[in-house]
Design a protein around this motif. Structure first.
Motif, PDB file in Angstrom:
ATOM      1  N   UNK A  56     -12.826  66.080  87.425  1.00  0.00           N
ATOM      2  CA  UNK A  56     -14.306  65.727  87.690  1.00  0.00           C
ATOM      3  C   UNK A  56     -14.638  65.731  89.143  1.00  0.00           C
ATOM      4  N   UNK A  57     -13.744  65.253  89.851  1.00  0.00           N
ATOM      5  CA  UNK A  57     -14.072  64.936  91.307  1.00  0.00           C
ATOM      6  C   UNK A  57     -12.573  65.488  92.138  1.00  0.00           C
ATOM      7  N   UNK A  58     -12.708  65.676  93.080  1.00  0.00           N
ATOM      8  CA  UNK A  58     -11.624  66.192  94.052  1.00  0.00           C
ATOM      9  C   UNK A  58     -11.787  65.782  95.521  1.00  0.00           C
ATOM     10  N   UNK A  59     -11.218  65.009  96.192  1.00  0.00           N
ATOM     11  CA  UNK A  59     -11.182  64.570  97.433  1.00  0.00           C
ATOM     12  C   UNK A  59     -10.065  65.737  98.107  1.00  0.00           C
ATOM     13  N   UNK A  60     -10.839  66.857  98.568  1.00  0.00           N
ATOM     14  CA  UNK A  60     -10.048  67.665  99.414  1.00  0.00           C
ATOM     15  C   UNK A  60      -9.513  67.399 100.714  1.00  0.00           C
ATOM     16  N   UNK A  61      -8.103  67.675 100.794  1.00  0.00           N
ATOM     17  CA  UNK A  61      -7.470  67.147 101.998  1.00  0.00           C
ATOM     18  C   UNK A  61      -7.723  68.138 103.239  1.00  0.00           C
ATOM     19  N   UNK A  62      -8.751  67.792 104.172  1.00  0.00           N
ATOM     20  CA  UNK A  62      -9.172  68.873 105.206  1.00  0.00           C
ATOM     21  C   UNK A  62      -8.983  68.114 106.647  1.00  0.00           C
ATOM     22  N   UNK A  63      -8.096  67.255 106.586  1.00  0.00           N
ATOM     23  CA  UNK A  63      -7.520  66.516 107.920  1.00  0.00           C
ATOM     24  C   UNK A  63      -8.550  65.490 108.135  1.00  0.00           C
ATOM     25  N   UNK A  64      -9.017  65.328 109.274  1.00  0.00           N
ATOM     26  CA  UNK A  64      -9.681  64.038 109.591  1.00  0.00           C
ATOM     27  C   UNK A  64     -11.464  64.820 109.352  1.00  0.00           C
ATOM     28  N   UNK A  65     -11.633  64.373 108.009  1.00  0.00           N
ATOM     29  CA  UNK A  65     -13.042  64.672 107.810  1.00  0.00           C
ATOM     30  C   UNK A  65     -13.253  64.359 106.278  1.00  0.00           C
ATOM     31  N   UNK A  66     -14.490  64.964 105.791  1.00  0.00           N
ATOM     32  CA  UNK A  66     -14.731  64.627 104.460  1.00  0.00           C
ATOM     33  C   UNK A  66     -15.043  65.987 103.765  1.00  0.00           C
ATOM     34  N   UNK A  67     -14.528  66.081 102.469  1.00  0.00           N
ATOM     35  CA  UNK A  67     -15.162  67.338 101.704  1.00  0.00           C
ATOM     36  C   UNK A  67     -14.581  67.155 100.260  1.00  0.00           C
ATOM     37  N   UNK A  68     -15.570  66.665  99.516  1.00  0.00           N
ATOM     38  CA  UNK A  68     -15.252  66.108  97.961  1.00  0.00           C
ATOM     39  C   UNK A  68     -16.059  67.349  96.994  1.00  0.00           C
ATOM     40  N   UNK A  69     -15.335  67.524  95.981  1.00  0.00           N
ATOM     41  CA  UNK A  69     -15.887  68.729  95.187  1.00  0.00           C
ATOM     42  C   UNK A  69     -16.354  67.966  93.685  1.00  0.00           C
ATOM     43  N   UNK A  70     -17.392  68.179  93.378  1.00  0.00           N
ATOM     44  CA  UNK A  70     -17.911  67.525  92.055  1.00  0.00           C
ATOM     45  C   UNK A  70     -18.016  68.509  90.875  1.00  0.00           C
ATOM     46  N   UNK A  71     -17.454  68.381  89.796  1.00  0.00           N
ATOM     47  CA  UNK A  71     -17.419  69.462  88.819  1.00  0.00           C
ATOM     48  C   UNK A  71     -18.916  69.368  88.120  1.00  0.00           C
ATOM     49  N   UNK A  72     -19.621  70.458  87.650  1.00  0.00           N
ATOM     50  CA  UNK A  72     -20.654  70.415  87.317  1.00  0.00           C
ATOM     51  C   UNK A  72     -20.755  70.592  85.593  1.00  0.00           C
ATOM     52  N   UNK A  73     -19.562  70.786  85.299  1.00  0.00           N
ATOM     53  CA  UNK A  73     -19.368  71.038  83.734  1.00  0.00           C
ATOM     54  C   UNK A  73     -19.660  72.527  83.584  1.00  0.00           C
ATOM     55  N   UNK A  74     -19.823  73.358  84.261  1.00  0.00           N
ATOM     56  CA  UNK A  74     -20.074  74.700  84.162  1.00  0.00           C
ATOM     57  C   UNK A  74     -18.769  75.608  84.905  1.00  0.00           C
ATOM     58  N   UNK A  75     -17.963  76.240  84.202  1.00  0.00           N
ATOM     59  CA  UNK A  75     -16.893  76.843  84.579  1.00  0.00           C
ATOM     60  C   UNK A  75     -17.047  77.588  86.019  1.00  0.00           C
ATOM     61  N   UNK A  76     -16.063  77.324  86.942  1.00  0.00           N
ATOM     62  CA  UNK A  76     -16.204  77.882  88.187  1.00  0.00           C
ATOM     63  C   UNK A  76     -17.307  77.687  89.008  1.00  0.00           C
ATOM     64  N   UNK A  77     -18.055  76.201  88.694  1.00  0.00           N
ATOM     65  CA  UNK A  77     -19.051  75.930  89.472  1.00  0.00           C
ATOM     66  C   UNK A  77     -18.993  74.479  89.874  1.00  0.00           C
ATOM     67  N   UNK A  78     -19.312  74.072  91.034  1.00  0.00           N
ATOM     68  CA  UNK A  78     -19.268  72.816  91.492  1.00  0.00           C
ATOM     69  C   UNK A  78     -20.254  72.369  92.480  1.00  0.00           C
ATOM     70  N   UNK A  79     -20.120  71.298  92.863  1.00  0.00           N
ATOM     71  CA  UNK A  79     -21.489  70.552  93.957  1.00  0.00           C
ATOM     72  C   UNK A  79     -20.102  70.254  95.038  1.00  0.00           C
ATOM     73  N   UNK A  80     -20.582  70.519  96.297  1.00  0.00           N
ATOM     74  CA  UNK A  80     -19.551  70.130  97.359  1.00  0.00           C
ATOM     75  C   UNK A  80     -20.285  69.175  98.440  1.00  0.00           C
ATOM     76  N   UNK A  81     -19.924  68.149  98.585  1.00  0.00           N
ATOM     77  CA  UNK A  81     -20.274  67.294  99.445  1.00  0.00           C
ATOM     78  C   UNK A  81     -19.563  67.094 100.768  1.00  0.00           C
ATOM     79  N   UNK A  82     -20.158  67.422 101.680  1.00  0.00           N
ATOM     80  CA  UNK A  82     -19.613  67.675 103.077  1.00  0.00           C
ATOM     81  C   UNK A  82     -18.203  68.782 102.894  1.00  0.00           C
ATOM     82  N   UNK A  83     -18.108  69.297 103.972  1.00  0.00           N
ATOM     83  CA  UNK A  83     -17.196  70.451 104.238  1.00  0.00           C
ATOM     84  C   UNK A  83     -15.950  70.440 105.250  1.00  0.00           C
TER      85      UNK A  83
END
Length: 787
Positions: free
Chosen positions: A525-552
């Motif tokens: 449901x949530x993935x904290x992407x390893x992007x080095x020194x920074x933030x990027x969190x992916x939130x599943x919307x419940x729809x296939x292949x679709x998500x909300x991204x918080x920071x990049x």
């Protein structure tokens, strides 16, 4: 009867000790000071005397040449080092004095990759004319470096005079730089550029305009970089991909650019059956013209000299004459500009040129002896030779080794030369024949697009680079391994073992890196992407292949690859918590080839320059930029996103104050099927205190730890959610000391399980036996290069 080795002409290496001696003498003078440099000069003069005294003419000539070159070049370098050590501006820089400098630019202002505070900045290399500091005024020579805002400085040409004020700092460069000036304003009293630079600027502008008129964004920005080193149109994400793929050398003017242009001229001369004198004259005109086109900065002049060496090899058709010419060129360039000895570009040019004319031919011969077709043999030999000899320098500079560089260079080798030549034709036609320029660019389009595809795909391979010790020690270590490998491969059994190992690694590398097994985990449901020194969190919307991204995150590549691994093909929303580069720098990668409904920013729009960059990226992707404020609630089938803060955003934020910008971070709470997740961005004490004082409901089962685990968080705020899991998005080996041990200890003391991307790579929130659990993908990113 003679064997093949006897037929092959022996290399004339008599001037190699002279070049190495000159280079070593300069390194001593610049690295240890003028005193040790003078001592080396005296030793070199002893070598000259020994050479004169020896009766063996061969050894006498070698000793004499090595001693004479080391003494001459070392003497020039020692004298220059003495002037720098005794320079009054250097003393003022040691105390951080304010100063006003009048300078003459020696190269184009280059973008500086920094934290993004205060907007984009550039590095300006220049020669000092006058300096005023501490009540004194001096007129004299010396190299200086200016760190300046991009506005007002971008577009200045080499040869222009300018005046700048700011604070001095001591230079950490191991060359002849007197001081560094940090300035915040545009240049003053800007003089006119030299006519030759104006002509070059017109040709380069014509090439840029023609490329933008005919090609898509990435190929259009890349073509000028490929042809004349003009990377102003190359996006940060594409530049990152080129670096990861080991293709950065293609966007820097080098001897190969000159060789391609001169090779095309010689081919036309040969087809026209013109005489050798005419060929030499036309080649000389082409060489001068290319130097003008690429701007006669030191790097371009160096490339011209190296290209002339390659031309000499092509014209004479003999490898024997190349080594003396290359060695003489090295000595001549160091004599004119000793600071080249510590320049990485100089080392790469020398090594690449030597590989092109010395190592590649025997590799071609060896492959052809094994019945490899000539065209294939040359396509394989040139990139392999260039990569092998330059890899130690690149590893020492970057602290990493690209595992895909050889493959990437093999794939692009056939298209680099035609794209370069067609780009030069387009630049020459642009001022007076627009249709011809557009036609040349159109013909170069497929080749440049192929370069982009190769860079993207190779950089997208997981584990494309591996960490390696940086600096001189790391470079020498890799050079030793390369040398040992080259010697070992002379034995057939070793070659067979190496081939078997390569096949085995390939069988392991492909399924575990290119197509990772077991990722993404089921039900995430949530993935904290390893992007080095920074933030990027992916939130599943419940729809296939679709998500909300918080920071990049800070760079385009890591977030793009994280989303690709998760199968995210469209983004319902991209939320940028605040406008620091470690949260917005990778936006282009997130938007790449993904439909995006909108890009959202908080109520405070500072730094303004960063907001403008975000807007440009969003428009290019067809996504509107929208605002988010406290109280907003957004819903999707499997996700609810609430905006909890900031509570009292101040309209007056100093963009240069990192803490003030951090406190403008959006504070979000995501409700997922596995529980609530608190996402406070980089909110610090002021914002946290306001939320606590207002009694805002901060309860959540999972906490994304604020500001990468910095100690700028209030303990009550960290405890308030009552989280069972705490995720820290942080870069391995970062210079900030994140996460702070006291913060980690406090969270662990509450019973929360603390997981970090610098230790575990991507972190996914999945169903567990007693609620949400965390699955780690592994393979965290290497040490970050910036915030």
């Amino acid at each position: 009867m003679t064997g093949p080795d006897e037929d092959r002409p022996r290399l004339d290496a008599r001037l190699v000790p002279a070049a190495l001696g000159a280079w070593g003498a300069v390194l001593v003078a610049l690295g240890l000071g003028w005193g040790p440099g003078a001592a080396v000069v005296l030793l070199a003069l002893v070598g000259v005397g020994a050479g004169i005294a020896r009766r063996d003419r061969r050894w006498a000539a070698g000793l004499f040449a090595a001693g004479a070159c080391a003494a001459a070049v070392g003497g020039v370098a020692s004298a220059a080092a003495f002037r720098v050590a005794d320079h009054p501006v250097r003393a003022a820089a040691a105390s951080g004095s304010a100063a006003t400098l009048e300078v003459v630019l020696t190269d184009d202002p280059a973008p500086l990759r920094s934290s993004g505070l205060g907007g984009p900045r550039v590095v300006v290399r220049a020669d000092l004319v006058t300096a005023q500091t501490g009540g004194g005024r001096w007129a004299g020579e010396g190299h200086v470096v200016l760190l300046a805002p991009a506005e007002g400085w971008v577009g200045l040409l080499p040869g222009q005079r300018a005046t700048a004020s700011g604070s001095l700092a001591a230079s950490s460069r191991g060359d002849l730089t007197v001081a560094v000036l940090r300035t915040r304003g545009p240049p003053r009293e800007v003089g006119p550029p030299p006519p030759v630079q104006v002509a070059a600027g017109d040709l380069r502008a014509g090439l840029r305009d023609a490329a933008r008129a005919v090609l898509p964004e990435d190929p259009a920005g890349l073509l000028p970089g490929l042809v004349v080193g003009d990377t102003s149109g190359v996006g940060t994400d594409l530049a990152d991909d080129f670096r990861t793929a080991g293709l950065t050398h293609l966007t820097a003017v080098s001897g190969s650019n000159v060789a391609f242009v001169l090779g095309a001229v010689l081919l036309l001369v040969r087809l026209a059956r013109l005489g050798p004198r005419t060929a030499a004259a036309l080649a000389a005109v082409a060489l001068v013209g290319f130097v003008v086109l690429a701007r006669p900065s030191p790097s371009v002049l160096r490339a011209g000299a190296m290209g002339a060496v390659v031309l000499l090899a092509l014209a004479l058709g003999r490898r024997r004459s190349v080594l003396p010419a290359l060695a003489a060129t090295v000595v001549g360039l160091l004599l004119v500009d000793p600071s080249l000895a510590t320049d990485a570009g100089f080392a790469l040019s020398v090594l690449a040129t030597g590989a092109l004319v010395l190592l590649a031919p025997p590799l071609v011969a060896a492959l052809r002896a094994r019945r490899v077709p000539p065209v294939v043999a040359e396509a394989l030999a040139v990139p392999v030779a260039a990569h092998v000899v330059t890899a130690p320098v690149v590893a020492g500079l970057s602290g990493e080794v690209s595992l895909v560089a050889v493959l990437a260079n093999l794939l692009v080798a056939p298209v680099v030369a035609p794209a370069t030549v067609l780009g030069v034709v387009a630049a020459l036609c642009a001022p007076w024949w627009t249709w011809g320029a557009h036609a040349a660019v159109w013909l170069a389009g497929p080749e440049v697009s192929w370069l982009v595809v190769v860079a993207r795909r190779c950089a997208g391979v997981d584990g494309a680079t591996v960490g390696w010790p940086g600096g001189v020690v790391g470079g020498l270590a890799l050079a030793g391994l390369v040398a040992l490998g080259a010697v070992a491969l002379r034995w057939r059994r070793v070659r067979l073992v190496a081939l078997a190992a390569a096949v085995g690694l390939l069988l392991v590398f492909v399924p575990t890196r290119v197509v990772p097994v077991g990722w993404p985990p089921t039900g995430w449901t949530v993935v904290a992407c390893d992007v080095g020194q920074g933030d990027a969190l992916v939130l599943a919307t419940g729809e296939p292949g679709r998500a909300v991204l918080v920071d990049a995150g800070p760079d385009a590549g890591p977030v793009d690859r994280c989303l690709a691994r998760l199968g995210v093909r469209s983004l319902a929303l991209v939320v940028l918590s605040h406008l620091h580069v470690d949260h917005v720098g990778g936006l282009a990668g997130a938007l790449r080839a993904r439909s995006t409904a909108a890009v959202a920013v908080g109520p405070v729009r500072e730094p303004a320059a960063t907001l403008a960059q975000v807007g440009a990226r969003a428009r290019a992707a067809g996504a509107p930029v929208v605002g988010m404020e406290r109280g907003m609630v957004l819903r999707w089938p499997g996700l609810v996103l609430e905006v909890l803060g900031p509570l009292h955003p101040s309209p007056h934020v100093d963009a240069d104050d990192g803490s003030q910008v951090n406190d403008t971070s959006l504070v979000l709470r995501a409700s997922t099927p596995l529980g609530r997740v608190l996402l406070p961005g980089d909110a610090e004490r002021s914002s946290q205190d306001a939320l606590l004082a207002a009694g805002v409901d901060l309860r959540a089962e999972v906490l994304k730890v604020p500001h990468h685990g910095s100690r700028s968080s209030l303990p009550p705020f960290l405890v308030a959610p009552g989280a069972r899991l705490a995720l820290v998005s942080v870069g391995r080996g970062n210079s900030y000391g994140h996460p702070n041990p006291s913060v980690v200890g406090l969270l662990a003391g509450t019973g929360a399980l603390v997981r970090r991307t610098d230790e575990s790579g991507d972190l996914a929130l999945v169903p567990g036996l007693r609620g949400p659990a965390v699955v780690a993908r592994g393979d965290p990113l290497p040490d970050p290069r910036r915030r």
